[in-house]
Design a protein around this motif. Structure first.
Motif, PDB file in Angstrom:
ATOM      1  N   VAL A  83     -20.895  65.986 -33.393  1.00 41.44           N
ATOM      2  CA  VAL A  83     -22.262  64.985 -33.009  1.00 41.44           C
ATOM      3  C   VAL A  83     -23.965  66.672 -33.886  1.00 41.44           C
ATOM      4  CG1 VAL A  83     -23.444  64.654 -31.028  1.00 41.44           C
ATOM      5  CG2 VAL A  83     -21.198  63.981 -31.368  1.00 41.44           C
ATOM      6  N   GLU A  84     -23.031  67.673 -33.102  1.00 43.38           N
ATOM      7  CA  GLU A  84     -24.375  68.787 -33.240  1.00 43.38           C
ATOM      8  C   GLU A  84     -24.900  68.525 -34.627  1.00 43.38           C
ATOM      9  OE1 GLU A  84     -25.206  73.177 -33.069  1.00 43.38           O
ATOM     10  OE2 GLU A  84     -24.279  71.983 -31.267  1.00 43.38           O
ATOM     11  N   ALA A  85     -24.314  68.333 -35.719  1.00 44.32           N
ATOM     12  CA  ALA A  85     -24.494  68.278 -37.253  1.00 44.32           C
ATOM     13  C   ALA A  85     -25.372  67.422 -37.970  1.00 44.32           C
ATOM     14  CB  ALA A  85     -23.346  68.806 -37.909  1.00 44.32           C
ATOM     15  N   GLY A  86     -25.302  66.175 -36.966  1.00 42.56           N
ATOM     16  CA  GLY A  86     -25.528  64.748 -37.094  1.00 42.56           C
ATOM     17  C   GLY A  86     -24.945  63.920 -37.571  1.00 42.56           C
ATOM     18  N   GLY A  87     -23.733  64.386 -37.306  1.00 40.85           N
ATOM     19  CA  GLY A  87     -22.684  63.166 -36.948  1.00 40.85           C
ATOM     20  C   GLY A  87     -22.413  61.611 -36.477  1.00 40.85           C
TER      21      GLY A  87
ATOM     22  N   LEU B 204     -11.664  70.996 -38.905  1.00 42.23           N
ATOM     23  CA  LEU B 204     -13.418  70.586 -38.718  1.00 42.23           C
ATOM     24  C   LEU B 204     -13.975  71.922 -37.540  1.00 42.23           C
ATOM     25  CD1 LEU B 204     -15.290  69.067 -38.848  1.00 42.23           C
ATOM     26  CD2 LEU B 204     -14.857  67.428 -36.997  1.00 42.23           C
ATOM     27  N   GLU B 205     -14.617  72.211 -37.996  1.00 42.26           N
ATOM     28  CA  GLU B 205     -15.290  73.341 -37.254  1.00 42.26           C
ATOM     29  C   GLU B 205     -16.532  73.330 -36.385  1.00 42.26           C
ATOM     30  OE1 GLU B 205     -17.033  75.459 -40.619  1.00 42.26           O
ATOM     31  OE2 GLU B 205     -15.386  77.165 -41.289  1.00 42.26           O
ATOM     32  N   GLY B 206     -16.502  73.472 -34.688  1.00 45.99           N
ATOM     33  CA  GLY B 206     -16.785  73.231 -33.782  1.00 45.99           C
ATOM     34  C   GLY B 206     -16.343  71.687 -33.290  1.00 45.99           C
ATOM     35  N   GLY B 207     -15.539  71.342 -33.811  1.00 47.00           N
ATOM     36  CA  GLY B 207     -15.093  69.801 -32.734  1.00 47.00           C
ATOM     37  C   GLY B 207     -16.192  68.413 -33.015  1.00 47.00           C
ATOM     38  N   ILE B 208     -15.422  67.867 -31.911  1.00 42.70           N
ATOM     39  CA  ILE B 208     -16.601  66.757 -32.356  1.00 42.70           C
ATOM     40  C   ILE B 208     -18.010  66.938 -31.621  1.00 42.70           C
ATOM     41  CG2 ILE B 208     -16.015  66.128 -29.301  1.00 42.70           C
ATOM     42  CD1 ILE B 208     -16.126  62.843 -32.170  1.00 42.70           C
TER      43      ILE B 208
ATOM     44  N   LEU C 205      -9.217  68.750 -33.012  1.00 40.82           N
ATOM     45  CA  LEU C 205      -8.736  69.747 -32.123  1.00 40.82           C
ATOM     46  C   LEU C 205      -9.503  69.158 -30.952  1.00 40.82           C
ATOM     47  CD1 LEU C 205      -7.802  72.654 -34.111  1.00 40.82           C
ATOM     48  CD2 LEU C 205      -6.225  70.863 -33.691  1.00 40.82           C
ATOM     49  N   PRO C 206      -8.754  69.131 -30.108  1.00 39.29           N
ATOM     50  CA  PRO C 206      -8.968  69.430 -28.709  1.00 39.29           C
ATOM     51  C   PRO C 206      -9.907  70.956 -28.394  1.00 39.29           C
ATOM     52  CG  PRO C 206      -6.529  69.237 -28.524  1.00 39.29           C
ATOM     53  CD  PRO C 206      -7.071  69.987 -29.368  1.00 39.29           C
ATOM     54  N   GLU C 207     -10.771  70.807 -28.118  1.00 35.79           N
ATOM     55  CA  GLU C 207     -11.700  71.901 -27.377  1.00 35.79           C
ATOM     56  C   GLU C 207     -10.326  73.014 -26.987  1.00 35.79           C
ATOM     57  OE1 GLU C 207     -15.269  72.927 -24.936  1.00 35.79           O
ATOM     58  OE2 GLU C 207     -15.071  71.189 -25.276  1.00 35.79           O
ATOM     59  N   GLY C 208     -11.369  74.310 -27.328  1.00 36.64           N
ATOM     60  CA  GLY C 208      -9.959  75.135 -26.794  1.00 36.64           C
ATOM     61  C   GLY C 208      -8.617  75.700 -26.654  1.00 36.64           C
ATOM     62  N   ALA C 209      -8.426  74.339 -27.585  1.00 38.03           N
ATOM     63  CA  ALA C 209      -7.267  74.245 -28.467  1.00 38.03           C
ATOM     64  C   ALA C 209      -6.149  75.455 -28.874  1.00 38.03           C
ATOM     65  CB  ALA C 209      -6.873  73.831 -30.319  1.00 38.03           C
ATOM     66  N   SER C 210      -4.873  75.723 -28.410  1.00 38.26           N
ATOM     67  CA  SER C 210      -4.471  76.949 -28.046  1.00 38.26           C
ATOM     68  C   SER C 210      -3.940  77.375 -29.605  1.00 38.26           C
ATOM     69  CB  SER C 210      -3.557  76.922 -27.340  1.00 38.26           C
ATOM     70  OG  SER C 210      -1.923  75.880 -28.083  1.00 38.26           O
ATOM     71  N   GLU C 211      -3.875  78.743 -29.870  1.00 33.81           N
ATOM     72  CA  GLU C 211      -3.393  79.029 -31.728  1.00 33.81           C
ATOM     73  C   GLU C 211      -1.749  78.075 -31.617  1.00 33.81           C
ATOM     74  OE1 GLU C 211      -3.227  82.807 -33.092  1.00 33.81           O
ATOM     75  OE2 GLU C 211      -5.615  82.995 -32.402  1.00 33.81           O
ATOM     76  N   GLN C 212      -1.363  78.629 -30.472  1.00 34.68           N
ATOM     77  CA  GLN C 212       0.327  77.573 -30.962  1.00 34.68           C
ATOM     78  C   GLN C 212       0.349  76.048 -31.244  1.00 34.68           C
ATOM     79  OE1 GLN C 212      -0.655  79.316 -28.355  1.00 34.68           O
ATOM     80  NE2 GLN C 212       0.456  81.486 -28.336  1.00 34.68           N
ATOM     81  N   LEU C 213      -0.504  75.294 -30.533  1.00 37.42           N
ATOM     82  CA  LEU C 213      -0.851  73.706 -30.967  1.00 37.42           C
ATOM     83  C   LEU C 213      -1.141  74.311 -32.572  1.00 37.42           C
ATOM     84  CD1 LEU C 213      -0.422  71.225 -30.128  1.00 37.42           C
ATOM     85  CD2 LEU C 213      -3.513  71.491 -29.559  1.00 37.42           C
ATOM     86  N   VAL C 214      -2.188  74.679 -32.801  1.00 34.91           N
ATOM     87  CA  VAL C 214      -2.660  74.614 -34.310  1.00 34.91           C
ATOM     88  C   VAL C 214      -1.938  74.597 -34.877  1.00 34.91           C
ATOM     89  CG1 VAL C 214      -4.404  75.292 -35.522  1.00 34.91           C
ATOM     90  CG2 VAL C 214      -4.880  74.994 -32.929  1.00 34.91           C
ATOM     91  N   GLU C 215      -0.684  76.005 -34.780  1.00 36.06           N
ATOM     92  CA  GLU C 215       0.453  76.702 -36.007  1.00 36.06           C
ATOM     93  C   GLU C 215       1.161  75.662 -35.895  1.00 36.06           C
ATOM     94  OE1 GLU C 215       1.874  78.884 -38.252  1.00 36.06           O
ATOM     95  OE2 GLU C 215       0.436  79.600 -37.605  1.00 36.06           O
ATOM     96  N   ALA C 216       1.614  74.760 -35.030  1.00 37.02           N
ATOM     97  CA  ALA C 216       2.428  73.714 -34.889  1.00 37.02           C
ATOM     98  C   ALA C 216       2.046  72.091 -35.983  1.00 37.02           C
ATOM     99  CB  ALA C 216       2.879  72.884 -33.338  1.00 37.02           C
ATOM    100  N   TRP C 217       1.106  72.336 -35.297  1.00 37.88           N
ATOM    101  CA  TRP C 217       0.424  70.481 -36.500  1.00 37.88           C
ATOM    102  C   TRP C 217       0.550  71.465 -37.792  1.00 37.88           C
ATOM    103  CZ3 TRP C 217      -0.422  66.327 -35.604  1.00 37.88           C
ATOM    104  CH2 TRP C 217      -0.968  65.439 -34.583  1.00 37.88           C
ATOM    105  N   PHE C 218      -0.544  72.518 -37.771  1.00 34.97           N
ATOM    106  CA  PHE C 218      -0.253  73.197 -39.897  1.00 34.97           C
ATOM    107  C   PHE C 218       1.351  72.694 -40.056  1.00 34.97           C
ATOM    108  CE2 PHE C 218      -4.644  73.937 -39.091  1.00 34.97           C
ATOM    109  CZ  PHE C 218      -4.783  74.462 -40.690  1.00 34.97           C
TER     110      PHE C 218
END
Length: 156
Positions: free
Chosen positions: A118-122, A110-114, A84-97
């Motif tokens: 990256v922070e986890a070493g991906g 994906l928790e924490g997004g991109i 998801l984009p950073e700060g995705a709205s609940e409406q956007l997430v609900e629509a995708w789901f």
């Protein structure tokens, strides 16, 4: 005593409405996703941050899903992870789901997004093309499919 109660109530309200998407929708940590990608049946990663963000760098093998939930639908069922984009709205997430689960997919965020990835070493890759991988249904018909009766690209 009353101002303390109001502050406590405000803190509880802010915590409950803090925009933590994992409280409402299932999430997968970067470490869990990395382990899952190394299995025989990895999930499809759908990057819905938009074309510019996708082309600037995404997870290896992720598909560009665009920004509109009504514009892309991978075929089949199975595991699907939303980037998801950073700060995705609940409406956007609900629509995708709603769109993806109605099509038979089991969906995780994906928790924490991109940034979390990256922070986890991906690793992040710059996609070389925007073609979709076999087993997905692109929103646009590939050029040449309707021209002369033969496809310009064959997906095996």
């Amino acid at each position: 005593m009353r101002p303390l109660f109001v502050l406590l109530l405000l803190a509880v309200f802010l915590l409950l409405g803090s925009g933590d998407l994992s409280a409402r929708w299932p999430g997968v940590s970067p470490g869990q996703l990395q382990a899952w990608l190394d299995t025989a049946d990895p999930p499809l990663i759908l990057d819905v941050r938009g074309r510019a963000a996708y082309r600037a760098g995404t997870l290896a093998g992720a598909l560009d899903g665009g920004v509109e939930p009504s514009g892309f639908l991978p075929d089949g069922g199975g595991g699907l992870v939303l980037l998801l984009p950073e700060g995705a709205s609940e409406q956007l997430v609900e629509a995708w789901f709603a769109r993806l689960t109605d099509a038979g997919h089991q969906v995780w965020i994906l928790e924490g997004g991109i940034a979390g990835w990256v922070e986890a070493g991906g690793s992040v890759e710059i996609p070389q093309s925007t073609y979709t991988r076999p087993g997905s249904v692109p929103f646009l018909i590939p050029r040449g499919l309707c021209e002369g009766g033969s496809p310009s690209q064959v997906f095996d």
